[in-house]
Write an enzyme that holds these catalytic residues in place. Structure first.
Site, mmCIF file in Angstrom:
data_model
loop_
_atom_site.group_PDB
_atom_site.id
_atom_site.type_symbol
_atom_site.label_atom_id
_atom_site.label_comp_id
_atom_site.label_asym_id
_atom_site.label_seq_id
_atom_site.Cartn_x
_atom_site.Cartn_y
_atom_site.Cartn_z
ATOM 1 N N ASP A 97 1.219 -1.802 0.003
ATOM 2 C CA ASP A 97 -0.136 0.108 -0.395
ATOM 3 C C ASP A 97 1.204 1.506 -0.096
ATOM 4 O O ASP A 97 0.368 2.209 -0.073
ATOM 5 C CB ASP A 97 -0.869 0.063 1.419
ATOM 6 N N ARG B 247 0.399 -1.911 7.746
ATOM 7 C CA ARG B 247 0.884 -0.967 7.523
ATOM 8 C C ARG B 247 1.925 0.167 8.154
ATOM 9 O O ARG B 247 2.598 1.167 7.557
ATOM 10 C CB ARG B 247 -0.049 0.240 6.803
ATOM 11 N N ARG C 102 -9.850 6.019 10.938
ATOM 12 C CA ARG C 102 -8.315 5.873 11.140
ATOM 13 C C ARG C 102 -7.365 6.769 11.520
ATOM 14 O O ARG C 102 -7.042 6.129 13.324
ATOM 15 C CB ARG C 102 -7.414 5.948 9.253
ATOM 16 N N HIS D 137 -11.385 7.239 4.539
ATOM 17 C CA HIS D 137 -10.243 8.341 5.158
ATOM 18 C C HIS D 137 -10.526 9.807 4.385
ATOM 19 O O HIS D 137 -11.434 9.584 3.171
ATOM 20 C CB HIS D 137 -8.784 8.732 4.278
ATOM 21 N N CYS E 149 -4.949 9.825 -3.122
ATOM 22 C CA CYS E 149 -4.501 8.630 -2.053
ATOM 23 C C CYS E 149 -2.492 8.706 -3.320
ATOM 24 O O CYS E 149 -1.679 8.036 -1.989
ATOM 25 C CB CYS E 149 -4.972 6.958 -2.840
HETATM 26 N N1 ARG Z 1 -5.370 0.303 0.943
HETATM 27 C C1 ARG Z 1 -4.882 1.455 1.369
HETATM 28 C C2 ARG Z 1 -5.673 1.447 3.040
HETATM 29 O O1 ARG Z 1 -6.346 1.069 3.408
HETATM 30 C C3 ARG Z 1 -5.506 2.629 0.824
HETATM 31 C C4 ARG Z 1 -5.621 4.044 1.413
HETATM 32 C C5 ARG Z 1 -5.564 4.754 0.696
HETATM 33 N N2 ARG Z 1 -5.268 6.127 0.413
HETATM 34 C C6 ARG Z 1 -6.128 7.521 0.688
HETATM 35 N N3 ARG Z 1 -5.103 8.361 0.925
HETATM 36 N N4 ARG Z 1 -7.003 6.957 1.331
HETATM 37 O O2 ARG Z 1 -5.097 2.105 3.792
#
Ligand code: ARG
Length: 268
Positions: A68, A93, A139, A168, A262
């Protein structure tokens, strides 16, 4: 209305190791195949577009085992040259935080903060003029908002997300200029919707269809707005407001729940 483009410095990360091998948001289906070559080509096209529009694109080396990491927006938040490092919610991550922070240290950024609270960089922190909008709910820890306000010395407004497909802030709201945004109200709590209405009474409002294709995961330089090309309703609305929308195809990256914005970290 005549709009001027401001040249930006952007940070991106080539999706060399991009894949969907775990699922931390509803878009990610590890059993669905990913075409890495196509992801790289789509990303290269996005990078080419930025350069063509006069933006300076820096790249950070992708790290094997961090599929990612292509989503550079999550790597940090940079305002006035100050860097607030990212601290990820999911263990898959976490190693990206130090990897991005290391790039900043090696590139001469001096005011760099390793954060106390979880925050996923520009995924949840969006700067509008001299204010910062801050997402929470999935998040970024809401306690991070006070940490960011203290570090940057700018007013931070917290907004709570409620729809897991828009986990996000940058999947539910995009900054168009120093005073304008576009967003998808249903992604926010009633209270946060009211706050957005109060702050941006003339905002561009996204339809369900445009939000569903990640049309709000857009980058604007004040004139050109790069967004998923399938967000046709938003493209029309932006044209009417004097912007120059540019439809981009990063469909392969959407399989991980990410799109144009992203992939893009703004180095303010
Ligand atoms: N697979 C990543 C996650 O779920 C995607 C992140 C996307 N990034 C963003 N800035 N919205 O964390």
């Amino acid at each position: 209305m005549f709009r001027t483009a401001k040249p930006h410095r952007l940070l991106m990360c080539r999706p060399q190791h991009f894949d969907v091998v775990y699922s931390i948001n509803p878009w990610m289906a590890p059993e669905k195949p990913v075409d890495n070559g196509l992801a790289v080509r789509q990303w290269e096209e996005l990078r080419r577009l930025y350069t063509h529009l006069g933006h300076a694109v820096e790249v950070v080396d992708p790290v094997p085992g961090l599929p990612d990491m292509v989503f550079a927006a999550n790597g940090a938040t940079v305002v006035d040259g100050k860097v607030l490092g990212a601290r990820f919610r999911h263990v898959e991550r976490t190693a990206e935080g130090p990897a991005y922070l290391d790039w900043f240290v090696r590139n001469g950024y001096e005011d760099v903060l390793w954060p106390e609270f979880i925050n996923e960089g520009e995924g949840d922190y969006l700067t509008v003029g001299r204010r910062i909008l801050a997402g929470t709910g999935f998040r970024t820890d809401s306690r991070s908002h006070a940490e960011a306000q203290e570090f940057f010395g700018l007013p931070v407004t917290g907004l709570t997300l409620v729809n897991p497909r828009h986990y996000h802030l940058d999947t539910a709201l995009a900054v168009l200029s120093d005073t304008e945004v576009m967003y998808y109200p249903a992604a926010f709590t009633t209270g946060s919707q009211a706050v957005l209405k109060e702050m941006f009474p003339d905002a561009v409002i996204a339809s369900d269809d445009d939000a569903a294709v990640f049309g709000l995961n857009a980058f604007s330089d004040g004139r050109n707005v790069l967004l998923p090309k399938s967000a046709t309703g938003l493209i029309l609305q932006l044209e009417k407001r004097g912007f120059s929308p540019i439809g981009v195809d990063v469909s392969e990256l959407l399989k991980a729940g990410g799109s144009v914005k992203c992939c893009t970290l703004v180095l303010r």
